[in-house]
Write an enzyme that holds these catalytic residues in place. Structure first.
Site, PDB file in Angstrom:
ATOM      1  N   ASP A  29      33.818  47.292  43.477  1.00  0.00           N
ATOM      2  CA  ASP A  29      35.202  47.560  43.087  1.00  0.00           C
ATOM      3  C   ASP A  29      35.725  48.632  44.033  1.00  0.00           C
ATOM      4  O   ASP A  29      35.328  49.798  43.950  1.00  0.00           O
ATOM      5  CB  ASP A  29      35.269  48.032  41.626  1.00  0.00           C
ATOM      6  CG  ASP A  29      34.807  46.950  40.660  1.00  0.00           C
ATOM      7  OD1 ASP A  29      34.951  45.763  40.994  1.00  0.00           O
ATOM      8  OD2 ASP A  29      34.294  47.289  39.574  1.00  0.00           O
ATOM      9  N   ASP A  86      36.109  36.990  33.157  1.00  0.00           N
ATOM     10  CA  ASP A  86      35.788  38.318  32.645  1.00  0.00           C
ATOM     11  C   ASP A  86      35.610  38.165  31.142  1.00  0.00           C
ATOM     12  O   ASP A  86      36.555  37.797  30.427  1.00  0.00           O
ATOM     13  CB  ASP A  86      36.924  39.308  32.931  1.00  0.00           C
ATOM     14  CG  ASP A  86      37.040  39.624  34.416  1.00  0.00           C
ATOM     15  OD1 ASP A  86      35.993  39.701  35.079  1.00  0.00           O
ATOM     16  OD2 ASP A  86      38.166  39.792  34.901  1.00  0.00           O
TER      17      ASP A  86
END
Length: 252
Positions: free
Chosen positions: A130, A11
């Site tokens: 997600d 990330d």
């Protein structure tokens, strides 16, 4: 049996690798190129690079970082984060990405998946989801903006829709499990992989090598993604694969 993949995830925010818990409390981990090289040498099967600063704020693609990272890798690289146009995809592929990961842009405009898969091939198009359970609505829904906004798309509907539109792979992050290191959301992942015929990458919850054995024994997902346990060197890709092999899981 199909060999299972272990995929580290970087990330990246403002050019630095970060990690949080349940999408919050991000801490600086280090340089993405250094980590990419480390995982390449560790025997990772692929690498996922998610530019979360672009997802949150929107800015130019970090093509220089992607190109430097890809130039030093011998494994496939998937890049995601704020990819909104066919030109974005073209630039990323031209700068070394092997696949792209789409989330918000696909939810906003599902036809984008079909356009992208027709132009670049379905093998290039991974749809990131997600996923979070909504207690009021009693179902799993897709979230955007770094897990901050719930959409009206049910996860179980969306996975089938994106496959029909030409997506070649799914990356499912269980938000409540993200960074918790308590194991993957195997029931949810099992329910998802039963609905589709494309590969599913599981993300969220891997805390030790045994969790990956549990994941592959209890579901038919094709890959497990890990971040914090690898970044913090609590374990290694090699240790995970050795534990999988001991557990009878086929590895690459």
């Amino acid at each position: 049996m199909i060999k299972k993949r272990i995929i580290p995830c970087l990330d990246v925010k403002d050019g630095r690798v970060v990690k949080g818990i349940q999408f919050k409390g991000l801490r600086d981990i280090g340089n993405p190129v250094d980590y990419a090289l480390y995982y390449n040498d560790q025997g990772a099967d692929e690498l996922v690079f998610l530019d979360i600063s672009r997802t949150e704020a929107g800015h130019d693609l970090v093509l220089d970082v992607i190109e430097e990272t890809a130039g030093k890798l011998f494994i496939p690289l998937t890049v995601g984060g704020g990819i909104a146009t066919l030109d974005d995809i073209s630039q990323l592929l031209n700068h070394g990405a092997d696949k792209v990961s789409l989330n918000s842009s696909a939810l906003k405009n599902p036809e984008f998946i079909q356009q992208a898969s027709e132009k670049f091939g379905s093998q290039c198009i991974c749809i990131a989801i997600d996923s979070n359970y909504d207690d009021e609505l009693k179902d799993y829904y897709c979230y955007t903006h770094g897990g901050k906004q719930r959409t009206d798309k049910r996860v179980y509907d969306w996975v089938q829709e994106v496959e029909a539109l030409g997506a070649g792979e799914l990356l499912i992050t269980s938000m409540t499990h993200d960074g918790m290191k308590q194991g993957f959301d195997v029931k949810h992942l099992h329910d998802i992989e039963k609905l589709v015929n494309i590969p599913v990458i599981a993300s969220g919850g891997g805390g030790k090598p045994d969790h990956f054995v549990d994941l592959f024994k209890q579901t038919d997902v094709s890959a497990g993604l890990a971040a914090s346990i690898l970044h913090d060197k609590e374990t290694t890709v090699d240790e995970i694969k050795q534990t999988m092999a001991q557990g009878g899981i086929p590895i690459r």
